[in-house]
Enzyme design. Structure first.
Site, short mmCIF file in Angstrom:
data_model
loop_
_atom_site.label_atom_id
_atom_site.label_comp_id
_atom_site.label_asym_id
_atom_site.label_seq_id
_atom_site.Cartn_x
_atom_site.Cartn_y
_atom_site.Cartn_z
N HIS A 167 3.71 6.43 -7.21
CA HIS A 167 3.04 7.63 -7.74
C HIS A 167 4.00 8.82 -7.66
O HIS A 167 4.10 9.61 -8.61
CB HIS A 167 1.78 7.90 -6.92
N HIS A 185 1.87 4.62 -2.95
CA HIS A 185 2.09 6.07 -2.89
C HIS A 185 3.47 6.41 -3.46
O HIS A 185 3.63 7.39 -4.18
CB HIS A 185 2.01 6.54 -1.44
N HIS A 244 0.83 -1.21 0.00
CA HIS A 244 0.00 0.00 0.00
C HIS A 244 0.86 1.26 0.00
O HIS A 244 0.67 2.16 -0.83
CB HIS A 244 -0.92 -0.02 1.22
N GLU A 245 1.81 1.32 0.91
CA GLU A 245 2.66 2.52 1.00
C GLU A 245 3.55 2.66 -0.23
O GLU A 245 3.84 3.77 -0.68
CB GLU A 245 3.51 2.47 2.28
#
Length: 795
Positions: free
Chosen positions: A568, A565, A561-562
Site C-alpha cells: 500500500h 501494508h 500481512h505486514e
C-alpha cells in the site's frame, strides 16, 4: 497540521517510462545530475536479470550471517546525510524546523491569488518536514541498539512533536487556509488532491481547538504532549502484578514431571508467567485451582500499568472536552469510514450477535468433556479453555489420522525458508501489480543493525520506486511485535523546490531519495520523493549455522500481512504526502494487509514459491490439503472464540473512549478495571475472574484509540474482496493480473486521496450504491459480509 499517522506511504500504478535516481548520500549539488545511476542502469529488465535478482533475494534472506554491506562508502541512517552520528538528530531537527519556518512565514504572508493557490502544497510540504523527523526518530528510538542513538532520536522526536502541536494551534495558518478555500478563483485551480488535503488540514485544525482562546490552545498543546508521553510509557513499561506463581509440586498433577522437576525448589515449583512451562501448565494441569491462579496472574497488570492507562484515558477525555466534543471517540471517528461511535457500536454488537452461535457450538464439546471430569459442572470457565481444548484434541487424535499437528508443522516449515518466502512475495507482487523486490548492498552506517536487509522496489519498466529495510530476526532488546513503518512518504517535488536548491547550492530534497518521471501529460518532467519503509518482525534465526530460518505458516501469514501494508505504501503514490499510501482512514488502512493473509494460504500462491530448502521440491498437494484441513478444524474449534476476543477488545476500546471518562473528569478518577469486567460480562460468553485487569496489556489502546474495530471491519471487507475480486483463489485467482490491477487501480493507488467508500464501490462493482453513500447503512452492509473464523493475522 496533519498529525503523525501510525502507518503511511507511496507510489503510483502508472507505467513510467524513464527514471533518474538521485542518491541520498550524494554531495551538495546545484543541478540535477544528467547521468543514470550505475546500479539502475545495470538492471535491464530482461528474463535473466529478473531470475538473478530473484535468486539473490532468496539467498540474502536465507543466509543470516551474510555480510551485505558495500562498506566503502559512509552513509547516514537510511541514507540521511545528517544522521552519521547521534548529534546528527539534533541537526536534522534544526534544519527541518528552519525549512518549516520559511513555509509558515510564506503562508502567513500570502495575499495574492497565486500565493493562496500554493497554500495546500506548502502546508503539505510543512507536514512532510515534520513527519520525516517525527516518524524516523520515533522508529529509531524504539529499535536502535545504541543507547546514545536512541536518546538522541528521542530528543529530536520530542522537539519536533512539540513544534508540530504549536503549529496545530497557530490560528494564522488556519485562517489563511480557510481564506483560500473560500476564494473561487483559488479553489477552482486546485486539484482534487489539493482540495482533499485542504479539507483534512482544516479538520485537523478544528480537532486541535484552533478556534479556542489562546489559553485553551496552549492547554491543548500541553495535553497532547502529555498524552504522547503517557501513551509511550504505557506501551514500553507494561508489567504484571507478579512475574511468577508458586505451586506445590504435588498440585501440578498432569504436568510433565521432568518439567516440574526443573522448576522445583524445596517442594515448590515457581512458574514464570507467559513462558513455555506456563503454557504447559494451562493445557495439562488437572487441578482447576492451579489453572485459575495462573490464569489470573497472567491477566493481571500492575497498579502502575493500570495507573498509566487511566491517566491516558482521562487526558484524552479532557482533550475531547476542551475541543467541544462529547467524547474522544466522537473526536477520532469523524473522519473515519464509520463517522460516529454509534455506528461502530452497532457494527460490533451485530457482529458479536452473529458470532455467538459459533462460540456456543465450540463450547458444547468442551462442556461435555468437563462434565465427564467434574460431575455437575454447569459452565466452561476461562481457565478451562486451553485445558479442555487439549483434551478434545487428544480425543480427536485417537479417532483420526496418526500424523500429529506438530509433525505436520515441522514438515511444512521446511518449505518455508525465509528467503523462499521473500522470493515468493516478490513473485506475487510481480504477478499482481508488476513490481518486484531487488536486494541491494547497504552503505556503512545506513542501517541500525547488521542483520537488516535493504530491498529496492522496481517496476516492469525498471524504475526504482521505493526502498524497504527489512529487520526480521528476533534479538535481545528488540520488541518482537511485527510492524510496518513509513520513514519517508511519497510526494511530488515541485520545480520551485528544485530551483531553490540550485540557487542555494544544496542537494535536491535535502538529499532524500528522489526519482524523475518524464511522462506527464504536459510533457514536463516531475520529480518524486521516493518512499522509504521499514518492515520489522521477530522471527527466530536459523536452528543451525548451515541452514536458513524456517517459518511456521502462522509466521508466513504474519509476514504477508505486514507486506500488505508495505505494498500500500509502495503503490499509493500521490502528489501530496498527507494522503500517500497508508495515510488514509484508519478503518481502511488494514484492508490490504488483511487481504494478503488470504494469499498466504492460497494453494496456487503456495505452489509458486514453497519449495523444500534442501531438495528444492515443490510443496506437495497433500500437504497443502492437510494445512487447509487444519485451518478448517481450527476455525471449527476456536474460530468463534478468537473472534469474540477481538470483538470484546474493540468494544472495550469504544467504551474507554466514550462519554464515561469525560463524566469521570469531575472526580478525577476512572476505574478502567470495573469497565473492563462490565464489558466482558455484558458481551462475553465465559466468566472472567474479578481479580484480573488484563486491559493493562491492551497496547493498541494508544496507537488505535477508538479505532481498534478497524481490524474486524477490514476483515469483513477483505473476505468479500477475496471472494468477489480474486474468486476465492479458484482457477489461480490469487495470481490473476487482471484482478490485481483492479485492486491496485480502485484501492491501492489512491492512498488516502479518495473516499474509501467510493474505492469500495468501484472495486465491488457498480449498482450497489449503498457503499458509495457510506454512513450507517454502508456499515451495516459490511457487517452482513461477516468475518472468517480462521484468520490468523494481527494488526
Amino acid at each position: 497540521m496533519q498529525k503523525v499517522r501510525w502507518r503511511a506511504p507511496s507510489i503510483c500504478a502508472r507505467c513510467l517510462s524513464k527514471q533518474k535516481r538521485f542518491n541520498s548520500t550524494a554531495t551538495v549539488t546545484a543541478t540535477l545530475p544528467d547521468r543514470d545511476n550505475t546500479f539502475e542502469s545495470a538492471h535491464v529488465q530482461d528474463t535473466s536479470t529478473r531470475r538473478h535478482d530473484s535468486t539473490l533475494l532468496r539467498e540474502v534472506f536465507n543466509n543470516k550471517a551474510l555480510s551485505w554491506s558495500a562498506g566503502a562508502k559512509s552513509s547516514g541512517l537510511i541514507g540521511n546525510r545528517h544522521l552519521t552520528s547521534p548529534r546528527g538528530f539534533q541537526r536534522f531537527a534544526e534544519v527541518s524546523v528552519a525549512q518549516c519556518k520559511r513555509l509558515v512565514e510564506r503562508t502567513l504572508a500570502a495575499s495574492t491569488v497565486e500565493q493562496y493557490r500554493r497554500i495546500p502544497r506548502d502546508l503539505d510540504r510543512l507536514s512532510d518536514l515534520l513527519c520525516r523527523v517525527i516518524d524516523l526518530s520515533d522508529f529509531i528510538r524504539s529499535i536502535h541498539p545504541s543507547g546514545d542513538v536512541a536518546s538522541a532520536a528521542t530528543a529530536s522526536y520530542s522537539l519536533m512533536y512539540q513544534y508540530m502541536n504549536e503549529l496545530n494551534t497557530t490560528t494564522g495558518l488556519n485562517e489563511q487556509l480557510r481564506t483560500a478555500w473560500n476564494m473561487p478563483t483559488v479553489q477552482s485551480h486546485w486539484t482534487e488532491e489539493e482540495k482533499m488535503v485542504a479539507q483534512l488540514l482544516m479538520k485537523d485544525f478544528a480537532k486541535s481547538g484552533i478556534d479556542l482562546p489562546e489559553r485553551q490552545r496552549k492547554e491543548f498543546v500541553s495535553l497532547s504532549n502529555e498524552i504522547a508521553q503517557v501513551g509511550t510509557d504505557f506501551i514500553n513499561q507494561m508489567e504484571h502484578a507478579r512475574e511468577n506463581v508458586s505451586f506445590t509440586a504435588s498440585s501440578l498433577a498432569g504436568v510433565d514431571p521432568t518439567l516440574v522437576q526443573g522448576w522445583k525448589r524445596w517442594e515448590r515449583a515457581s512458574i514464570p508467567i507467559y513462558s513455555p512451562i506456563s503454557k504447559m501448565v494451562m493445557s495439562s494441569a488437572t487441578d482447576p485451582a492451579v489453572r485459575r491462579e495462573l490464569y489470573i496472574a497472567e491477566r493481571t497488570a500492575s497498579k502502575k500499568t493500570i495507573g498509566r492507562l487511566e491517566r491516558l484515558l482521562l487526558r484524552r477525555a479532557e482533550l475531547a472536552q476542551l475541543t467541544g466534543h462529547d467524547s474522544y471517540g466522537q473526536m477520532s471517528l469523524a473522519d473515519k469510514m464509520s463517522k460516529t461511535p454509534e455506528a461502530v457500536m452497532n457494527f460490533l454488537e451485530s457482529l458479536n450477535q452473529s458470532n455467538k452461535p459459533q462460540v456456543q457450538k465450540e463450547l458444547a464439546p468442551l462442556m461435555e468433556i468437563k462434565r465427564q471430569l467434574i460431575q455437575g459442572a454447569t459452565s466452561v470457565d476461562a481457565w478451562d479453555h486451553t485445558y479442555l481444548l487439549s483434551k478434545l484434541a487428544q480425543q480427536q487424535a485417537r479417532l483420526g489420522p496418526r500424523t500429529s499437528k506438530s509433525r505436520l508443522r515441522e514438515n511444512v516449515s521446511s518449505y518455508f525458508a525465509l528467503g523462499h518466502v521473500m522470493q515468493g512475495l516478490s513473485g506475487l507482487f510481480e504477478s499482481l501489480y508488476g513490481v518486484r523486490l531487488v536486494p541491494r548492498e547497504v552503505q556503512q552506517g545506513e542501517t541500525w543493525h547488521p542483520e537488516v536487509r535493504r530491498l529496492d522496489v522496481y517496476t516492469e519498466s525498471d524504475q526504482h520506486i521505493a526502498t524497504m529495510y527489512c529487520d526480521l530476526f528476533l534479538r535481545p532488546g528488540k520488541l518482537p511485535n511485527p510492524a510496518h513503518f513509513t520513514l519517508l512518504c511519497s510526494r511530488e517535488i515541485s520545480e520551485e523546490e528544485i530551483q531553490e536548491c540550485r540557487e542555494k547550492n544544496e542537494p535536491i530534497n535535502d538529499g532524500m531519495p528522489t526519482l524523475m518521471d518524464s511522462t506527464t501529460p504536459s510533457g514536463n518532467a516531475t520529480c518524486h520523493q521516493t518512499p522509504i519503509i521499514a518492515l520489522v518482525c521477530g522471527f527466530q534465526g536459523p536452528a543451525t549455522s548451515s541452514g536458513p530460518s524456517l517459518l511456521s505458516l502462522h509466521s508466513v501469514t504474519t509476514l504477508f500481512h505486514e507486506m500488505g501494508h508495505a505494498i500500500h505504501s509502495i503503490l499509493g503514490r500521490t502528489s501530496l504526502q498527507g494522503i500517500s499510501g497508508t495515510r488514509c482512514a484508519t478503518d481502511f488502512a488494514e484492508l490490504p494487509s488483511v487481504l494478503m493473509e488470504y494469499f498466504a494460504t492460497d494453494a496456487a500462491v503456495l505452489k509458486s514459491f514453497a519449495r523444500h530448502w534442501k531438495t528444492d521440491a515443490v510443496i506437495p498437494d497433500e500437504m497443502i490439503s492437510a494445512l487447509a484441513q487444519e485451518r478448517l478444524t481450527l476455525a471449527e474449534t476456536t474460530g468463534g472464540w478468537n473472534n469474540e476476543g477481538q470483538i470484546l477488545m474493540a468494544l472495550l476500546d469504544q467504551v474507554y473512549h466514550s462519554t464515561d471518562p469525560v463524566k469521570a473528569l469531575a472526580s478525577g478518577s476512572y476505574n478502567s478495571t470495573d469497565v473492563y469486567h462490565d464489558v466482558w460480562k455484558r458481551y462475553g460468553s465465559v466468566h472472567e475472574p474479578p481479580q484480573t485487569s488484563w486491559q493493562g496489556f491492551f497496547g493498541h489502546l494508544y496507537g488505535y484509540g477508538a479505532t481498534y474495530y478497524s481490524y474486524l471491519f477490514d476483515r469483513a471487507i477483505a473476505r468479500q474482496v477475496w471472494r468477489a475480486v480474486f474468486r476465492d483463489g479458484e482457477n489461480a485467482g490469487g495470481l490473476d493480473r487482471a484482478a490485481g490491477e483492479r485492486f491496485k487501480q480502485e484501492v491501492l493507488r489512491w492512498g488516502g486521496g479518495r473516499d474509501p467508500w467510493l474505492c469500495l464501490e468501484g472495486l465491488m462493482g457498480q449498482g450497489q450504491g449503498i457503499l458509495a453513500e457510506g454512513g450507517d447503512a454502508a456499515m451495516l452492509e459490511v457487517g452482513k459480509w461477516g468475518i472468517d473464523a480462521s484468520s490468523e493475522g494481527a494488526m
